[in-house]
Design a protein around this motif. Structure first.
Motif, short mmCIF file in Angstrom:
data_model
loop_
_atom_site.label_atom_id
_atom_site.label_comp_id
_atom_site.label_asym_id
_atom_site.label_seq_id
_atom_site.Cartn_x
_atom_site.Cartn_y
_atom_site.Cartn_z
N THR A 193 0.80 -1.23 0.00
CA THR A 193 0.00 0.00 0.00
C THR A 193 0.83 1.28 0.00
O THR A 193 0.31 2.34 -0.30
CB THR A 193 -0.92 0.06 1.24
OG1 THR A 193 -0.10 -0.07 2.40
CG2 THR A 193 -1.96 -1.04 1.24
N ASP A 205 6.73 11.41 3.05
CA ASP A 205 6.52 12.73 2.45
C ASP A 205 7.14 13.81 3.34
O ASP A 205 7.79 13.50 4.34
CB ASP A 205 5.03 12.98 2.19
CG ASP A 205 4.22 13.11 3.48
OD1 ASP A 205 4.83 13.27 4.56
OD2 ASP A 205 2.98 13.06 3.39
N ALA A 209 5.00 11.39 6.71
CA ALA A 209 3.98 10.34 6.56
C ALA A 209 4.31 9.44 5.37
O ALA A 209 4.95 9.87 4.42
CB ALA A 209 2.61 10.99 6.37
N ALA B 127 -3.52 14.28 4.34
CA ALA B 127 -3.00 13.18 5.16
C ALA B 127 -2.93 13.64 6.61
O ALA B 127 -2.61 14.79 6.88
CB ALA B 127 -1.62 12.78 4.67
N TYR B 132 -5.62 6.24 8.10
CA TYR B 132 -4.60 5.71 7.19
C TYR B 132 -5.11 4.46 6.48
O TYR B 132 -5.69 3.58 7.11
CB TYR B 132 -3.37 5.39 8.05
CG TYR B 132 -2.18 4.82 7.33
CD1 TYR B 132 -1.48 5.57 6.40
CD2 TYR B 132 -1.74 3.53 7.62
CE1 TYR B 132 -0.37 5.05 5.76
CE2 TYR B 132 -0.62 3.01 6.99
CZ TYR B 132 0.04 3.77 6.06
OH TYR B 132 1.14 3.24 5.43
N ASN B 133 -4.89 4.40 5.16
CA ASN B 133 -5.29 3.23 4.36
C ASN B 133 -6.74 2.79 4.58
O ASN B 133 -7.02 1.65 4.96
CB ASN B 133 -4.36 2.04 4.65
CG ASN B 133 -3.10 2.08 3.82
OD1 ASN B 133 -3.06 2.75 2.78
ND2 ASN B 133 -2.08 1.39 4.26
N ASP B 139 -5.40 -2.76 7.77
CA ASP B 139 -5.27 -1.45 8.41
C ASP B 139 -6.51 -1.08 9.20
O ASP B 139 -6.42 -0.56 10.31
CB ASP B 139 -4.99 -0.39 7.34
CG ASP B 139 -3.65 -0.60 6.67
OD1 ASP B 139 -2.64 -0.19 7.25
OD2 ASP B 139 -3.61 -1.22 5.58
#
Lengths: 541, 443
Positions: A193, A205, A209, B127, B132-133, B139
Motif C-alpha cells: 500500500t 513525504d 507520513a 493526510a 490511514y489506508n 489497516d
C-alpha cells in the motif's frame, strides 16, 4: 626431520590449502533455512562437498531447483461424497516435506503461497485447491512474472478473490466490477500500500507520513481490467459460454463480450512526479489492447516492472526463509538480484533465493554471531522435528492436525492476509515477528505438548535409541548429540544447565541392566523435550 | 429521497423482561462488569444488517441494492427512534428478540475517524486528518482495535482500558490478565503495561505432563529456562509467551475446576458458539479468578462478501445470531446478564452499490450491535446515513458512508460503563478530545 615426517606434513599442508565443505554446524544451520530442517543425511551430503561453503550452498540451491516437484495427488472421493476432503492432501504435503527430495522448492513454494494466498476456507474441495498449490511448486523455480500470470488465471484464485465471471458493466450501471482481485493483487501480492525505497524501508513525504502506492481510482480501474474471464470449458477445445460451470483443472479463459474495452486507470511501472508535492505517482491510463488477454498481460507487466515490487517481495521472502528483521542493506542486496540477475533477467526466483540464502547476513551465524532470527511457524516446527528425529512419516500421517492446533491449519489461512502479517510487531518491542502473531500463550503450550507426545507417547513411534545410548554414556554425550541434531551446535548455557540438572535428578532405581536402561530412556526423553520446547529451538538463529 | 435522519438517544420501556432469564440476573448483586467484543472479520455488510423499512426507504434500498437486496417478506422489522421503521437481516432472530425486549441496540454509521468529518472535509482532506489506508482490511482491523488512525498504534484500546482498571486496582491482587481473547493474539488486548491472556476453546489447558522419573524436575527446569530472558528479543519473547501461558492456565484451570455452565442452554457447535461458551464459563467463575473487570474478545471471519453475498452473509449471521442467543440466555442463567455488555466490531461496512458478482466491496462507516442487560436498548443510536450513491454521506459514488460516529465515541461509551473514569478516557481513546459527545448513552 625425517623424510617421511616431512612428506606427511606436506600432505597435511596441501590438504589445509584445499577448500573444505561447510562444518556440520554450518551445514545444519543452512539447512534450517534451505529445507524443512536438517537431517543427519542432508548435513552429511553438504559436508561431503570438497568445495568452499558458499560454492557448496550455491550448488545445493541449483540442484534443488532442478528436482521436479514432489507430487501432491488428487484426493479420492469418499464413498457417497462429491467433495474431496483436505486431510489426504495435507498428509501428502507433510509426507513430501519430511521425505521429498525437492526440499528447497517446497520451502519457497510454501513461502510464495503465504504471499499469493488461496484458502480452503472458501475453496472447500481439495481437488479444486491442489492445482493452485502445484502451480506454486512448479513456478518456484521460474520467473516471478510467470507466477503472477499463472496464479491470476488459476481458477481457485479466480473463485477465491472473485475474478472469475467478473463481468463488465455498462455505463451508469447499478453495479460495479468486483474490486477484490484488483485490490489484493496490489496490496498483498506485488507492491503493497505504500511506496518503498529499494532497501524495503518506507518512503516518507515532507510531513514524515508514508506515501500511498495507489488510490481507490486505480483499484476501480484495475477491476475493469480483470473483467471478462470465466472457467475453462469442461472439455478443452469446446466453445465457451459466457459463464462456464466451475472447472478447476485448467486456467480461466477470456470471454471478450464481457470484457471492458474502454480505457482503464492502472498502476504503472514508471512514476511521474506530482507537480505540487513532488511525490511520485504511479498511474497511467491503459488503452484497450485488443483483447482481454492482452489487457491483462499489459496491466500485469506494468505491475511487475513497478519499483515497489522487488523490495516488497524480497523482504517477505527473506522473512519466510531466514530472518524476521533483515537489515535494509540485506534487502537491498537481494533486490539488486531481483532487478537483474547474472544473466540480466528481472524476477528470476532461484537467483533471488540464492541471494537470500548466501548473503553474508544470512550466513554470519555459521561461523560467528548470528545476525538473524525468526520464530519457526508451526508447519516448519512439526516437519523439522519429524525430520530431525527421523520419524517415519507416510502419506497417511496426521501431522497437519498438530500444526492446526498450534494455529496454522495447513491450506486454510483464515483470510487472504495469511496466517500472520509480515509487519506484525512483537508487543512491547520494536522487532518484527510475523510468526508471533499466531504464537499465543495458549498455542505456545500446544507446541510444548506436541513435543511431549513426540518423546513420551507411542503415537509417532519415535526411535530414541541413539539418544538412550548417549544418555547411558554421560550427560555431555547426550547434550552434544541433541545440540547437533536440533541446535546446530548453538546450545546455550541455560539449556545445558536445564538438561544437566534434569539428567542428574533422574537416577537409576537399581544397578540392573533394566533399571539403567530405563534411566537412560527417561534422561533422553527429558533432555529432548527441554531442547524441543526451548525458546532457542522455537526461534531459529 | 428522505433527508438524512438524525436520531436522538431514546430509551424504551423494557418489555418482555423475563424472556431471557433476566429476573435471575437482577438477583445478582455483584460489582462485576465485563465487555465482550465480537469482531466480524472481513467487513460485515451493515447495509444488509440494518435496513430502512418504511415504504419509501425500503423501495430506495431495493432499487440501489439490486440483486443483493433482501426481500421484504424476510427482513425482521424493528422500531427505530421516533416511531421510525427499520428492519434487521433475516438471520438475526435472536438478536431481534433481545432488541425488542429492550436489551439490545443498534449504533448507526460508526467508523474510523480522527475527528468529525463532513463530506466537504473528506473531499479536501489532507493526510493526517483521514484514517490511514481506508478500505484496507488489515489497516482498518488494526485501527478499530487500536483507535490510532495513523496506522502506528502498538497498543489496543481494550488493553489500555485494562491498564486504567489496574491503576484503580479494581481486580485486586488477581494475577490473571484483565483481557482475554478466545480468538488468538489480538492487538486490542495489548496494553501499555498489561497483556492479554488467550484460550483455545475446547482445548486442554496447560502443559501435558508424564508420571515417570524426573517429571517435577523437568517441568521446573523448563520454567527456569523460559524465564531466563536471554538470547535476544525474539528468543526472550518466545520464552515469555510460554511462561505467560503456563501461568494463566494454572490460574484458569484452578478457577474453572469442575464448574459447568447450567445445562439449560446448548451453545451451537460452531467456532463462535464455542468461543462464547468459553467466555460464559469464565464469567461464571470470575470470583474464583479474583476478577471484577474483564474484557473478552471473540471473532467470526469470512465476512468479505465480494460475491454471492446473500448466501455467504446469511450463513455467517445465522451462526452469529444462534451464538448470541445462547450466550445471552446463558448469562441470564448464571445471573450475569446485567453485568455483561457485548458489542460488535468489523473492518468496515461494504459498498451500497453491488458488484457484478452479487456481492459488495470494501467501504467505511458501519452499523453495529450492542446487547446486554445494562444496554438501553430497543432503539438505534447515531445517525442513519442517507442511502444515495454520491449522496451527502458518500465518500465517492459507490455508497461508502463517511462515519458520523467515531470508534472513540462508541468505545468511550462502553469504557465509561465499564468503569473508566472521565479523566482517564483520553488515555484509552486519544482522539475522544476531538468529539463533543463523549457518551452515546446506549449503556
Amino acid at each position: 626431520m625425517t623424510k617421511s615426517l616431512f612428506l606427511l606434513s606436506f600432505v597435511a599442508a596441501a590438504a589445509g590449502l584445499q577448500a573444505q565443505g561447510p562444518s556440520s554446524a554450518a551445514a545444519a544451520r543452512f539447512l534450517g533455512q534451505a529445507s524443512w530442517g536438517p537431517t543427519a543425511a542432508s548435513v552429511a551430503a553438504l559436508q561431503s562437498s570438497k568445495l568452499d561453503p558458499t560454492t557448496t550452498y550455491k550448488n545445493y540451491i541449483a540442484a534443488q531447483f532442478a528436482i521436479a516437484p514432489s507430487a501432491i495427488p488428487d484426493v479420492a472421493l469418499p464413498t457417497g461424497s462429491t467433495v474431496a476432503p483436505f486431510g489426504p492432501a495435507q498428509a501428502s504435503f507433510f509426507n513430501n516435506a519430511v521425505n521429498g527430495p525437492d526440499q528447497l522448492r517446497q520451502r519457497v513454494a510454501f513461502a510464495l503461497g503465504q504471499i499469493w494466498v488461496v484458502s480452503g476456507v472458501k475453496i472447500n474441495d481439495a481437488n479444486q485447491f491442489l492445482p493452485y498449490y502445484r502451480l506454486l511448486l512448479e513456478d518456484a523455480s521460474g520467473n516471478f512474472q510467470k507466477l503472477m500470470t499463472d496464479i491470476t488465471l488459476n481458477p481457485a484464485m479466480g473463485h477465491y478473490l472473485d475474478m472469475v465471471n467478473n463481468d463488465k458493466v455498462p455505463l451508469n450501471s447499478t453495479n460495479s466490477p468486483n474490486e477484490n482481485y484488483a485490490r489484493e493483487i496490489l496490496q498483498l501480492f506485488t507492491v503493497g500500500t505504500v511506496q518503498l525505497n529499494e532497501d524495503g524501508t518506507e518512503k516518507k513525504d515532507k510531513t514524515g507520513a508514508p506515501i500511498p502506492m495507489y488510490s481507490q481510482d486505480v483499484i476501480e480501474g484495475l477491476a475493469h481490467v480483470f473483467t471478462g474471464w470465466t472457467y475453462a470449458p469442461a472439455k478443452p477445445g469446446t466453445v465457451s459460454t459466457k459463464h462456464n460451470p466451475a472447472n478447476y483443472a485448467y486456467p480461466m479463459v477470456p470471454v471478450e463480450s464481457l470484457h471492458d474495452t474502454g480505457g482503464k486507470l492502472i498502476l504503472s511501472a514508471t512514476g511521474i512526479p506530482d507537480p505540487t508535492t513532488g511525490e511520485m505517482v504511479y498511474t497511467k491510463s491503459l488503452l484497450y489492447q485488443g483483447s482481454a488477454e492482452k489487457d491483462l498481460a499489459a496491466a500485469l507487466t506494468e505491475i511487475f516492472n513497478n519499483p515497489n515490487l522487488p523490495p516488497f517481495i524480497c523482504k517477505q521472502l527473506i522473512q519466510h526463509l531466514v530472518t524476521s528483521n533483515p537489515t535494509p542493506a540485506y534487502v537491498q542486496r537481494v533486490v539488486n538480484v531481483f532487478k537483474k540477475n547474472a544473466k540480466g533477467v528481472r524476477g528470476d526466483i532461484p537467483s533471488v533465493v540464492e541471494a537470500i540464502l548466501t548473503d553474508t547476513e544470512a550466513r554470519a551465524g555459521d561461523t560467528g554471531t548470528s545476525l538473524t532470527s525468526k520464530l519457526q511457524e508451526p508447519v516448519l516446527y512439526v516437519a523439522g522435528l519429524a525430520r530431525a528425529l527421523n520419524i517415519k512419516v507416510t502419506d497417511t500421517n496426521n501431522l497437519a492436525s498438530y500444526a492446526s492446533g498450534m494455529g496454522q491449519n495447513l491450506f486454510f489461512p483464515p483470510t487472504v492476509f495469511n496466517y500472520f502479517l509480515p509487519s506484525y510487531q512483537i508487543p512491547g518491542t520494536t522487532q518484527l515477528g510475523p510468526e508471533f502473531q499466531i504464537y499465543s500463550p495458549a498455542t505456545a503450550q500446544v507446541r510444548a505438548n506436541f513435543a511431549n507426545t513426540l518423546f513420551y507417547a507411542t503415537t509417532f513411534g519415535t526411535d530414541l535409541t541413539a539418544y538412550e545410548t548417549a544418555a547411558a554414556k554421560d550427560v555431555t554425550t547426550l547434550e552434544n548429540l541433541i545440540d547437533s541434531t536440533l541446535l546446530h551446535g548453538s546450545m546455550s548455557a541455560g539449556l545445558k544447565s536445564a538438561v544437566e540438572t534434569t539428567y542428574a535428578a533422574i537416577t537409576p532405581t537399581g544397578t540392573t541392566a533394566a533399571a539403567l536402561a530405563t534411566a537412560a530412556k527417561e534422561r533422553a526423553q527429558a533432555a529432548l523435550y527441554l531442547a524441543a520446547v526451548s525458546p532457542e529451538y522455537q526461534v531459529q538463529k | 429521497m428522505t433527508s438524512r435522519r438524525r436520531f436522538l438517544q431514546t430509551s424504551l420501556a423494557m418489555a418482555g423482561f423475563t424472556r431471557f432469564g433476566l429476573m435471575n440476573a437482577l438477583a445478582a448483586s455483584t460489582d462485576y462488569k465485563a465487555l465482550v467484543c465480537i469482531f466480524m472479520f472481513g467487513g460485515n455488510d451493515g447495509n444488509n444488517l440494518l435496513i430502512p423499512a418504511d415504504t419509501a426507504g425500503f423501495d430506495n434500498y431495493t432499487k440501489l441494492r439490486g440483486a443483493i437486496a433482501l426481500p421484504s417478506n424476510q427482513i425482521l422489522k424493528i422500531a427505530g427512534p421516533n416511531k421510525s421503521e427499520f428492519a434487521l437481516h433475516p438471520s438475526m432472530k435472536n438478536f431481534q428478540g433481545i432488541y425488542e425486549a429492550g436489551h439490545a441496540a443498534m449504533v448507526a454509521n460508526v467508523g474510523t475517524l480522527v475527528q468529525p468529518m463532513t463530506q466537504a472535509q473528506y473531499n479536501a482532506a489532507k493526510a493526517g486528518t483521514l484514517p490511514y489506508n481506508l478500505f484496507s482490511h488489515s489497516d482498518q482491523q488494526q485501527q478499530w482495535q487500536t483507535s490510532a488512525y495513523d496506522g502506528l498504534g502498538t497498543t489496543g484500546w481494550g488493553g489500555r482500558a485494562i491498564d486504567v482498571i489496574n491503576k484503580y486496582q479494581d481486580n485486586g491482587a488477581s494475577r490473571f490478565p484483565g483481557f482475554l481473547s478466545a480468538s488468538g493474539n489480538v492487538i486490542q488486548g495489548v496494553g501499555v503495561q498489561s497483556r492479554a491472556a488467550t484460550v483455545v476453546p475446547g482445548a486442554t489447558l496447560g502443559l501435558s505432563g508424564f508420571t515417570g522419573a524426573g517429571a517435577t524436575v523437568r517441568d521446573a527446569q523448563l520454567q527456569k529456562l523460559i524465564s531466563l530472558k536471554t538470547g535476544g528479543s525474539l528468543v526472550t519473547a518466545a520464552g515469555t509467551t510460554l511462561e505467560d501461558g503456563i501461568t494463566d492456565d494454572n490460574l484458569l484451570s484452578t478457577a474453572l475446576g469442575t464448574a459447568k455452565l447450567p445445562t439449560s442452554v446448548t451453545f451451537p457447535a460452531t467456532s463462535i458458539g464455542g468461543q462464547l461458551k468459553e467466555v460464559a464459563s469464565i464469567i461464571q467463575t470470575h470470583s474464583a479468578l479474583g476478577m471484577n473487570r474483564q474484557i473478552f474478545f471473540v471473532s467470526l471471519g469470512s465476512f468479505d462478501t465480494h460475491s454471492a453475498q446473500l448466501t455467504g452473509q446469511g450463513t455467517l449471521l445465522t451462526q452469529l445470531d444462534a451464538a448470541i442467543g445462547a450466550f445471552f440466555t446463558a448469562l441470564g442463567d448464571i445471573g450475569m446478564a446485567n453485568n455483561v455488555t457485548a458489542f460488535t466490531e468489523s473492518d468496515f461496512s461494504r459498498t451500497l452499490k453491488p458488484t457484478s458478482t452479487l456481492g459488495s466491496d470494501h467501504a467505511w462507516g458501519n452499523h453495529h450491535m450492542v446487547f446486554g442487560g445494562a444496554v438501553k436498548g430497543g432503539t438505534i443510536y447515531g445517525q442513519f446515513p442517507e442511502l444515495a450513491l454520491g449522496g451527502p454521506n458518500d465518500a465517492g459514488g459507490e455508497g461508502r458512508w463517511i462515519p458520523t460516529t467515531s470508534i472513540d465515541q462508541y468505545g468511550a461509551t462502553l469504557a465509561s460503563w465499564f468503569g473508566v473514569q472521565a479523566a482517564d478516557l483520553g488515555t484509552v481513546f486519544p482522539n475522544i478530545k476531538n468529539f463533543s459527545t463523549k457518551n452515546l448513552g446506549f449503556v
